[in-house]
Write an enzyme that holds these catalytic residues in place. Structure first.
Site, short mmCIF file in Angstrom:
data_model
loop_
_atom_site.label_atom_id
_atom_site.label_comp_id
_atom_site.label_asym_id
_atom_site.label_seq_id
_atom_site.Cartn_x
_atom_site.Cartn_y
_atom_site.Cartn_z
N TRP A 129 -2.86 -1.38 7.10
CA TRP A 129 -3.38 -1.20 5.75
C TRP A 129 -4.78 -0.61 5.69
O TRP A 129 -5.23 -0.16 4.65
CB TRP A 129 -3.41 -2.57 5.03
CG TRP A 129 -3.96 -3.66 5.89
CD1 TRP A 129 -3.24 -4.60 6.56
CD2 TRP A 129 -5.34 -3.94 6.20
NE1 TRP A 129 -4.07 -5.43 7.27
CE2 TRP A 129 -5.37 -5.05 7.06
CE3 TRP A 129 -6.55 -3.36 5.84
CZ2 TRP A 129 -6.56 -5.59 7.56
CZ3 TRP A 129 -7.74 -3.88 6.33
CH2 TRP A 129 -7.73 -4.98 7.18
N ASN A 130 -5.53 -0.59 6.81
CA ASN A 130 -6.97 -0.31 6.68
C ASN A 130 -7.29 1.15 6.32
O ASN A 130 -8.23 1.41 5.58
CB ASN A 130 -7.73 -0.75 7.93
CG ASN A 130 -7.24 -0.10 9.20
OD1 ASN A 130 -6.07 0.22 9.33
ND2 ASN A 130 -8.13 0.10 10.15
N LYS A 153 7.38 2.37 8.47
CA LYS A 153 7.31 0.96 8.09
C LYS A 153 5.83 0.67 7.85
O LYS A 153 5.06 0.51 8.80
CB LYS A 153 7.89 0.05 9.18
CG LYS A 153 8.01 -1.42 8.78
CD LYS A 153 6.71 -2.15 8.91
CE LYS A 153 6.80 -3.57 8.37
NZ LYS A 153 5.48 -4.11 7.99
N HIS A 154 5.41 0.63 6.60
CA HIS A 154 4.00 0.43 6.29
C HIS A 154 3.70 -1.05 6.07
O HIS A 154 4.60 -1.88 5.91
CB HIS A 154 3.61 1.25 5.05
CG HIS A 154 2.24 1.85 5.15
ND1 HIS A 154 1.20 1.24 5.82
CD2 HIS A 154 1.73 3.00 4.65
CE1 HIS A 154 0.12 2.00 5.74
NE2 HIS A 154 0.41 3.08 5.03
N SER A 156 2.73 -4.50 4.33
CA SER A 156 3.25 -5.05 3.08
C SER A 156 2.30 -4.86 1.91
O SER A 156 2.73 -4.68 0.77
CB SER A 156 3.53 -6.55 3.26
OG SER A 156 4.49 -6.78 4.26
N SER A 206 -2.41 -4.59 15.41
CA SER A 206 -3.01 -5.62 16.24
C SER A 206 -2.39 -5.64 17.63
O SER A 206 -1.31 -5.09 17.86
CB SER A 206 -2.81 -6.99 15.59
OG SER A 206 -1.44 -7.36 15.60
N GLU A 227 -1.75 2.30 19.25
CA GLU A 227 -3.19 2.33 18.96
C GLU A 227 -3.52 0.97 18.41
O GLU A 227 -3.19 0.65 17.27
CB GLU A 227 -3.50 3.46 17.95
CG GLU A 227 -4.99 3.76 17.84
CD GLU A 227 -5.71 2.89 16.83
OE1 GLU A 227 -6.34 1.90 17.28
OE2 GLU A 227 -5.64 3.17 15.64
N LEU A 228 -4.19 0.16 19.24
CA LEU A 228 -4.40 -1.24 18.90
C LEU A 228 -5.87 -1.49 18.56
O LEU A 228 -6.56 -0.60 18.09
CB LEU A 228 -3.91 -2.11 20.06
CG LEU A 228 -2.46 -1.81 20.50
CD1 LEU A 228 -2.05 -2.68 21.68
CD2 LEU A 228 -1.49 -1.97 19.34
N CYS A 261 -10.91 0.24 13.42
CA CYS A 261 -10.73 -0.02 14.84
C CYS A 261 -11.79 0.66 15.70
O CYS A 261 -12.20 0.13 16.73
CB CYS A 261 -9.34 0.44 15.29
SG CYS A 261 -7.99 -0.45 14.53
N GLU A 358 -12.05 -8.92 18.64
CA GLU A 358 -12.46 -7.92 17.67
C GLU A 358 -12.78 -8.62 16.36
O GLU A 358 -11.94 -9.34 15.82
CB GLU A 358 -11.34 -6.90 17.44
CG GLU A 358 -11.67 -5.88 16.36
CD GLU A 358 -10.55 -4.87 16.15
OE1 GLU A 358 -10.84 -3.75 15.73
OE2 GLU A 358 -9.38 -5.23 16.40
#
Length: 459
Positions: A129-130, A153-154, A156, A206, A227-228, A261, A358
């Site tokens: 979402w960010n 798949k975005h 929620s 995440s 990409e975490l 991130c 983080e």
């Protein structure tokens, strides 16, 4: 149902119906059918579509931005900037994509070979979402150019953003099934990854989500790009422009309310300039204008949700319990919504549990380093390795940092930001694989070697 909540007010927004099993199956079938034709589409058709999508985004820039503000809380200026970045991403692949697909001829002992890039099929993207638009465009633009098709798949909380992206692609003339938003919950993802029609998966999110997706992809023997998280260092050396370094550090820590991130979270400052930097940085953090995210004068709005805000506050409490000093801030603002103040931590034990995490909010940890070796050791002393930033005018120091910091990216005397032209991604627990540039497009393509003997066809 997915229910949108405005993090600035706590008020309910739009609701979106979750896809049932039959509609998911229809989407997968539609994607596979579209791929059979799109894989053979002329490059000119792909570039024209990308340009048309960019035009649609340009025409709907304000609507896109305001939807993001209402769903995840970023200030309107940041939301507009994100949309503009997406437009540049579509236009980049429209302009440079054909060149990225050029075959390469190689001489062999018995003749020659041609290395060709070929599309593979439907690719699933699991996105956060960010940055609800840019994270998707980093995957979508190269997917379209490659001749693949896209399934999204975005998160929620940003289903309005997801639905709007699909609408604009269709309005631009995208074939039916080329880009589909799957309004599903996370527990449905593994089944889609296992489906034989889906050839690969990319995830931004995440560490926990990445591990689950990687396990599902590994079980199905499918390619995955992850990409975490990141706990990026910003290192300040004695030769740095301290005013600019401090100003940039503030921007890194509070843009998107600290929910990025790749922006600096740990400020590692050489002892010679530690006090001066801390004074400038603290003054900048205290001066951040917090307010209505729809107001163009606002620098920092709410966090994305009350849950996310409370997670950050809990991390700050654990940092204090581990011996850190909270210099100021990092406090809940008593009003409806997900509000808090920026904060600065000092003296955090690098070996404490919270120091290895983080902090996904507007809180910085400031460390003192006696020399470049100590600075690099601190920078690398976390399980993540996404981005980093260094501030120095010493060429030898720049080379040391570029070589020795364990990260996928290092910004020199600047704010680290992704750009369509350069590779994006990390190492260690920040994931693997790359997005953007030719590298991102090639991740989900078949590099086929076509081998020729000494004679010509027909000989």
């Amino acid at each position: 149902m997915f229910n949108s909540i405005n993090p600035a007010s706590g008020e309910a927004g739009d609701s979106f119906e979750e896809l049932d099993a039959d509609r998911v199956e229809l989407a997968l079938s539609r994607a596979q059918t579209c791929f059979q034709s799109w894989r053979n589409s002329p490059l000119e058709q792909r570039t024209q579509l990308l340009s048309a999508i960019a035009d649609q985004w340009e025409a709907n820039k304000r609507h896109l931005a305001e939807t993001a503000v209402r769903e995840m809380g970023k200030p309107i200026t940041g939301a507009i900037a994100e949309v503009e970045k997406c437009i540049s991403g579509f236009r980049h692949y429209a302009e440079h994509g054909p060149g990225y697909l050029e075959p390469t001829e190689i001489k062999t002992p018995t003749g020659h070979a041609v290395a060709r890039w070929l599309p593979m099929g439907p690719v699933l993207a699991v996105m956060p979402w960010n940055f609800p638009y840019w994270q998707v465009v980093r995957f979508l633009a190269p997917t379209i150019m490659a001749g693949n098709v896209a399934l999204l798949k975005h998160a929620s909380s940003v289903q309005g953003c997801a639905a709007l992206m699909q609408q604009l692609a269709s309005a631009a003339g995208a074939p039916d099934g080329l880009f589909q938003n799957l309004a599903i919950k996370s527990d449905k993802v593994s089944d889609i990854i296992a489906d034989k029609r889906v050839v690969a998966v990319t995830l931004t999110g995440s560490e926990g989500a990445g591990a689950k997706v990687a396990a599902a992809a590994g079980k199905a023997l499918k390619k995955v790009v992850l990409e975490l998280g990141g706990s990026d260092p910003l290192i300040v050396m004695p030769s740095a422009d301290l005013d600019l370094a401090a100003k940039t550090a503030v921007t890194a820590r509070v843009q998107n309310a600290g929910q990025s991130c790749i922006c600096a979270k740990r400020m590692i400052v050489h002892a010679e300039v530690y006090d001066a930097f801390l004074e400038k940085f603290s003054a900048g953090m205290k001066a951040v204008k917090i307010g209505d995210p729809m107001d163009e004068a606002t620098v920092m709005g709410p966090l994305s949700s009350v849950q996310q805000r409370d997670t950050v506050l809990e991390q700050v409490a654990r940092a204090k319990a581990a011996g850190a000093e909270l210099l100021f801030g990092a406090e809940k603002i008593e009003r409806e919504g997900a509000w808090m103040t920026p904060g600065v931590l000092m003296g955090l034990n690098p070996e404490s549990d919270v120091a290895k995490e983080e902090i996904f909010g507007p809180v910085a940890a400031v460390y003192k380093a006696d020399d470049i070796d100590a600075a690099i050791a601190l920078a690398n002393d976390v399980p993540y390795g996404l981005g980093s930033a260094v501030w120095t005018t010493d060429e030898a120091e720049i080379e040391r940092f570029a070589r020795d910091i364990e990260a996928g990216m290092t910004a020199v005397n600047s704010l680290l930001a992704s750009t369509p032209e350069a590779p994006f991604g990390g190492v260690k627990l920040s994931g693997h694989g790359r997005e953007l540039g030719p590298w991102g497009m090639h991740e989900f393509m078949n590099l086929k070697a076509v081998m020729f003997g000494g004679g010509k066809p027909g000989d």
